[in-house]
Design a protein around this motif. Structure first.
Motif, PDB file in Angstrom:
ATOM      1  N   TRP A  70       0.827  -1.233   0.000  1.00  0.00           N
ATOM      2  CA  TRP A  70       0.000   0.000   0.000  1.00  0.00           C
ATOM      3  C   TRP A  70       0.841   1.254   0.000  1.00  0.00           C
ATOM      4  O   TRP A  70       0.352   2.347   0.108  1.00  0.00           O
ATOM      5  CB  TRP A  70      -0.902  -0.014   1.237  1.00  0.00           C
ATOM      6  N   ASN A 103     -10.732  -4.600  13.033  1.00  0.00           N
ATOM      7  CA  ASN A 103     -11.955  -4.583  12.217  1.00  0.00           C
ATOM      8  C   ASN A 103     -12.519  -5.994  12.020  1.00  0.00           C
ATOM      9  O   ASN A 103     -13.226  -6.257  11.054  1.00  0.00           O
ATOM     10  CB  ASN A 103     -11.681  -3.928  10.866  1.00  0.00           C
ATOM     11  N   ARG A 135      -2.662   2.222   8.539  1.00  0.00           N
ATOM     12  CA  ARG A 135      -2.753   0.761   8.745  1.00  0.00           C
ATOM     13  C   ARG A 135      -2.034   0.323  10.011  1.00  0.00           C
ATOM     14  O   ARG A 135      -1.488  -0.770  10.090  1.00  0.00           O
ATOM     15  CB  ARG A 135      -2.236  -0.014   7.519  1.00  0.00           C
ATOM     16  N   TRP A 160      -2.825  -5.560   9.347  1.00  0.00           N
ATOM     17  CA  TRP A 160      -2.806  -4.219   9.951  1.00  0.00           C
ATOM     18  C   TRP A 160      -3.861  -4.142  11.030  1.00  0.00           C
ATOM     19  O   TRP A 160      -4.757  -4.980  11.121  1.00  0.00           O
ATOM     20  CB  TRP A 160      -2.939  -3.129   8.892  1.00  0.00           C
TER      21      TRP A 160
ATOM     22  N   GLN B  59      -9.520  -7.951  -4.736  1.00  0.00           N
ATOM     23  CA  GLN B  59     -10.031  -7.622  -3.403  1.00  0.00           C
ATOM     24  C   GLN B  59     -11.225  -6.676  -3.476  1.00  0.00           C
ATOM     25  O   GLN B  59     -11.839  -6.363  -2.459  1.00  0.00           O
ATOM     26  CB  GLN B  59      -8.921  -6.948  -2.595  1.00  0.00           C
ATOM     27  N   ARG B  62     -14.420  -7.951  -1.902  1.00  0.00           N
ATOM     28  CA  ARG B  62     -14.330  -8.042  -0.441  1.00  0.00           C
ATOM     29  C   ARG B  62     -14.352  -6.641   0.183  1.00  0.00           C
ATOM     30  O   ARG B  62     -15.036  -6.397   1.177  1.00  0.00           O
ATOM     31  CB  ARG B  62     -13.048  -8.780  -0.058  1.00  0.00           C
ATOM     32  N   VAL B  66     -16.849  -5.418   2.999  1.00  0.00           N
ATOM     33  CA  VAL B  66     -16.338  -4.986   4.303  1.00  0.00           C
ATOM     34  C   VAL B  66     -16.651  -3.504   4.538  1.00  0.00           C
ATOM     35  O   VAL B  66     -16.905  -3.066   5.675  1.00  0.00           O
ATOM     36  CB  VAL B  66     -14.828  -5.260   4.415  1.00  0.00           C
ATOM     37  N   ARG B 105     -10.327   1.229   4.700  1.00  0.00           N
ATOM     38  CA  ARG B 105     -11.058   0.400   3.730  1.00  0.00           C
ATOM     39  C   ARG B 105     -11.199   1.151   2.413  1.00  0.00           C
ATOM     40  O   ARG B 105     -11.001   0.577   1.328  1.00  0.00           O
ATOM     41  CB  ARG B 105     -12.451   0.072   4.302  1.00  0.00           C
ATOM     42  N   ASP B 107      -9.258   3.467   1.389  1.00  0.00           N
ATOM     43  CA  ASP B 107      -7.915   3.529   0.785  1.00  0.00           C
ATOM     44  C   ASP B 107      -7.602   2.234   0.032  1.00  0.00           C
ATOM     45  O   ASP B 107      -7.096   2.247  -1.098  1.00  0.00           O
ATOM     46  CB  ASP B 107      -6.889   3.769   1.893  1.00  0.00           C
ATOM     47  N   SER B 108      -7.945   1.135   0.658  1.00  0.00           N
ATOM     48  CA  SER B 108      -7.693  -0.166   0.012  1.00  0.00           C
ATOM     49  C   SER B 108      -8.537  -0.313  -1.253  1.00  0.00           C
ATOM     50  O   SER B 108      -8.060  -0.781  -2.297  1.00  0.00           O
ATOM     51  CB  SER B 108      -8.044  -1.311   0.971  1.00  0.00           C
TER      52      SER B 108
END
Lengths: 169, 667
Positions: A70, A103, A135, A160, B59, B62, B66, B105, B107-108
């Motif tokens: 990331w 989370n 993270r 994370w 991802q 997901r 999430v 989340r 950001d991901s």
């Protein structure tokens, strides 16, 4: 003849953890005000120990500068070795550990990961406390080169917001 | 069958082309191209599958699910604050944490979306999540936010985000379906390619197998042919016994070991008759049967049997023990004589055996293959001369006799050429008045100053075939001398000439007789040709044709030596003859044996009934002459009337005999 022999020798040496040009280095960390966070470690005897980032840093501390999936630009992560934490609670020799995040994300990490690679439980980034939006506050970090070279690693190893560690039954 | 042959031939031609250098290069090239194409295709498909898989593992989905959970968490904390009526520090921390989690989340989600192709609903989704974080961050920044307002604002933003996320998740599901569809199509294409590839490889493999089979069959055929050639080189294919070549090799090796051994030469008796009468299949069966018997007996005696050719066999045994060898010979004769049948015909097989041992021969000189074979041949010849069906051990006396025979054989052609043969004449008389009416021409051989009678060389001449030339010589000379005498002295003597059975296999003798009559000018009716029934005359058809030709010339035919050998009643019935000559053996005991007289009387009756003129041979006394005259014989011949003499003497005696009248003594 020298070149192939040297190449072969280098390949052997590079493939072992001990003689690897190790990017992780011991470091002394000055006290710092950390983001509130807790990492609970369940020992081999079932006892639970809660660590704040500062308490974690009572284990030997190390520094690792690396990119992550990331982060394109490398950052300097500081923290303690997962292997040391596990050893302190008698679960270093467990076949695998289960790690849960804040989370509610959870994953299982096999022993080969912390046996063959240095897994840093990072509490600081670039000298500052690790934050949730980055993270953190507690994040598992593996040197990106070693991560890529290893055939055992997956992105799920880089947990994370780590919140709880227990031996996988 | 023809169709199959054509197909096989066409297949062979195709395989021949495949087996050529160009064919092999083409096939290897084709294989290479197929493998390269398939390899490239498989690599492409695998890459495609990996790409699809990476998308499938994306991802995004997901993160979408999430993110809904994270929004829900944030709303739960806010709802708790609404319920409490204030944002306590603890709830504020939880609110901040929940916001941070949603932030990470987002950001991901943003990072994963950026890595892949554009998703239509992604920007709106991200904006809606950004909106929630902005609202949350603004609330966090305030010390005492209006909780109800916050809740309403967050709820409105959450509803919007949920709507976008659902749309986003639908897009992701469609993308997943698309990926799966691509996977399925890729697998189906790969299936086609794999099947096509397998078909090609199967075809090429089949061709290769056919070529391999041809090669293997060809190699087997070559090996079989080589084995056959090797077998033929050293074995007789009919009896499967060692052939002459192997026999010689093995015997030579055994002789070099200098240990005692015996060599047996074995000839079948009258094998030609079996072949001629029953056919070659029967002859071959007999040869195989005898070969089997000999091989068995040879093995029992630790030796070996071989077929040297025709009806000639050999046995070599490592022994010179006379008793043992005698026993072996007797076993051979008895075992071979045991009844043997082929295609319902039963055969009586006779053998002649000659035997010699290396010990006998080595007394005088070094034993060699040639020497041992030569002396064994003497012994074999002796057995044959002794009447066949017996065995003879070699000895030096035999060798002397054989040498004499061989010398005669070598000298006889020269004797005919150089005029060493002479024609003598023995008178034939009419028994009533004892007057000489003719002569039998008999050959003599003046050899080294000695006059050799025919019984000492005619058999050799017959075996070698030279008797034909001798008969021709006698025919020409006898007709000439009798014709000349008749012309010169006004007489009318006849002459009888013996013809060997060998003449009756061709009509050449008819021409010879005609030539002799023309050149001598002898009245044909004064020439009698005497024939004796033998085995060689069993071809009745040919013999009768020759006899008929001779009679057409005007000659007479006499059946000679009747009462001996092979003469038979059937022969009398089927042969067109004028005269029957009764053999001396029937006359010898005429004076002392009633039985002999009865026998001769019966023969006379038969001859009279068949209208033969009868000449009795071997009359040596006046009394014998009287007896046969009373029995009805017309003519006589024998020492009593005159011995064979040189022509001049014979003619003179005949002239003298015919002048005064001689009286027969009363019976």
């Amino acid at each position: 003849m020298k070149i192939p022999v040297f190449s072969a020798l280098s390949a052997v040496l590079l493939s072992t953890k001990i003689l690897w040009a190790d990017p992780i280095t011991p470091v002394d960390l000055a006290p710092i005000s950390h983001t509130d966070a807790t990492l609970v470690v369940v020992g081999a005897d079932g006892s639970e120990t809660a660590y704040s980032p500062s308490q974690l840093e009572e284990f030997p501390t190390y520094s690792l500068t690396t990119a992550t999936p990331w982060r394109d630009a490398p950052a300097r992560f500081e923290g303690v070795l997962l292997a040391d934490v596990l050893a302190a609670h008698g679960i270093r020799e467990a076949d695998a550990i289960s790690v849960r995040a804040e989370n509610d994300y959870s994953t299982v990490i096999p022993r080969v990961i912390w046996d063959s690679l240095d897994v840093l439980v990072a509490t600081r980034v670039n000298g500052k406390p690790h934050t949730r939006r980055a993270r953190g506050p507690i994040q598992f970090i593996i040197d990106m080169d070693a991560y890529t070279a290893s055939g055992d690693t997956t992105e799920s190893n880089l947990v994370w917001m780590a919140a709880r560690i227990s031996a996988e039954q | 069958m023809i169709g199959t042959g054509k197909i096989t031939g066409r297949l062979d031609r195709i395989l021949d082309r495949f087996a050529s250098r160009l064919g092999i290069i083409s096939v290897v090239g084709l294989l290479f191209v197929i493998c390269a194409a398939v390899g490239f295709y498989v690599q492409t498909v695998v890459s495609q599958l990996e790409f699809n898989h990476s998308k499938f593992r994306d991802q995004n989905a997901r993160n979408g699910y999430v993110a809904l959970s994270d929004i829900h968490r944030l709303l739960m904390v806010t709802q708790k604050a609404v319920n409490t009526g204030e944002m306590t520090p603890e709830l504020k921390s939880d609110f901040a944490n929940a916001t941070d989690v949603l932030f990470v989340r987002l950001d991901s989600l943003r990072a994963s979306i950026a890595q892949h192709e554009e998703i239509r609903s992604a920007p709106a989704t991200i904006n809606s999540l950004d909106q929630i974080i902005e609202i949350a961050d603004a609330a966090i920044a305030e010390d005492s936010p209006d909780i109800d307002l916050l809740m309403d604002t967050l709820l409105a933003a959450a509803v919007d985000a949920r709507s976008h996320l659902v749309q986003f998740l639908d897009d992701m599901r469609r993308q997943a379906d698309k990926v799966l569809d691509k996977q399925s199509r890729a697998v189906r294409k790969q299936q086609v390619v794999v099947l096509a590839n397998l078909t090609c490889l199967t075809l090429i493999g089949s061709v290769a197998l056919l070529l391999l089979r041809r090669e293997v069959l060809g190699r087997r055929a070559r090996e079989s042919a080589e084995a056959r050639v090797e077998f033929l080189a050293f074995f007789d294919p009919l009896t499967r016994l060692p052939n002459r070549s192997q026999f010689q090799d093995r015997l030579e090796r055994m002789l070099k070991d200098d240990r005692p051994l015996a060599l047996l030469f074995i000839d079948l008796d009258e094998f030609k008759m079996i072949n001629d009468t029953y056919g070659h299949a029967a002859g071959d069966a007999v040869l195989k049967h005898v070969g089997g018997v000999l091989s068995k007996l040879a093995n029992e005696n630790k030796g070996f049997a071989a077929r040297l050719g025709g009806d000639e066999y050999a046995i070599v045994v490592p022994s010179d023990h006379v008793v043992r060898l005698t026993s072996l010979c007797q076993r051979i004769l008895s075992d071979v004589a045991a009844p043997f049948s082929f295609e319902s015909e039963s055969f009586e097989i006779g053998l002649s055996i000659g035997l010699a041992t290396s010990t006998q021969v080595s007394q005088n000189e070094t034993v060699t293959l040639d020497l041992l074979s030569r002396v064994t041949d003497f012994a074999l010849y002796a057995s044959k001369s002794a009447g066949r069906g017996c065995y003879t051990f070699y000895n030096h006396e035999l060798e002397g006799r054989y040498q004499e025979r061989r010398d005669m054989l070598e000298e006889l052609p020269g004797a005919i050429q150089h005029g060493d043969l002479e024609v003598h004449l023995q008178p034939k008389v009419t028994l009533v008045d004892k007057k000489v009416f003719g002569f039998e021409a008999l050959v003599r051989w003046r050899r080294g100053g000695q006059l050799v009678p025919p019984n000492q060389f005619i058999l050799i001449a017959e075996e070698s075939g030279m008797v034909v030339d001798i008969d021709h010589f006698v025919l020409r000379n006898a007709t000439k001398m009798v014709a000349d005498w008749n012309t010169d002295h006004g007489t009318d003597f006849s002459v009888s000439v013996n013809l060997s059975a060998l003449h009756f296999t061709s009509v050449r003798i008819v021409e010879w007789v005609q030539d002799a009559l023309w050149s001598s000018l002898l009245n044909p009716s004064r020439l009698t040709l005497e024939i004796t029934e033998t085995m060689e005359m069993r071809d009745w058809k040919q013999a009768r044709s020759v006899i008929s030709g001779l009679r057409k010339l005007g000659c007479k035919i006499a059946i000679d030596d009747f009462g001996t050998g092979y003469s038979s009643l059937a022969y009398l019935r089927t042969t067109s003859a004028d005269e029957l000559k009764i053999d001396r053996s029937l006359v010898e005991e005429l004076e002392s044996s009633e039985k002999a007289r009865l026998l001769l009387t019966s023969v006379m009756d038969i001859a009279r009934n068949l209208e033969f003129e009868v000449t009795v041979e071997g009359i040596e006394t006046d009394r014998q002459g009287s007896i046969v005259t009373k029995m009805g014989a017309q003519n006589g011949q024998g020492y009593f009337f005159g011995r064979p003499e040189a022509p001049e003497a014979a003619f003179s005696a005949a002239m003298n005999n015919n002048r005064p009248s001689r009286q027969m003594s009363p019976n």
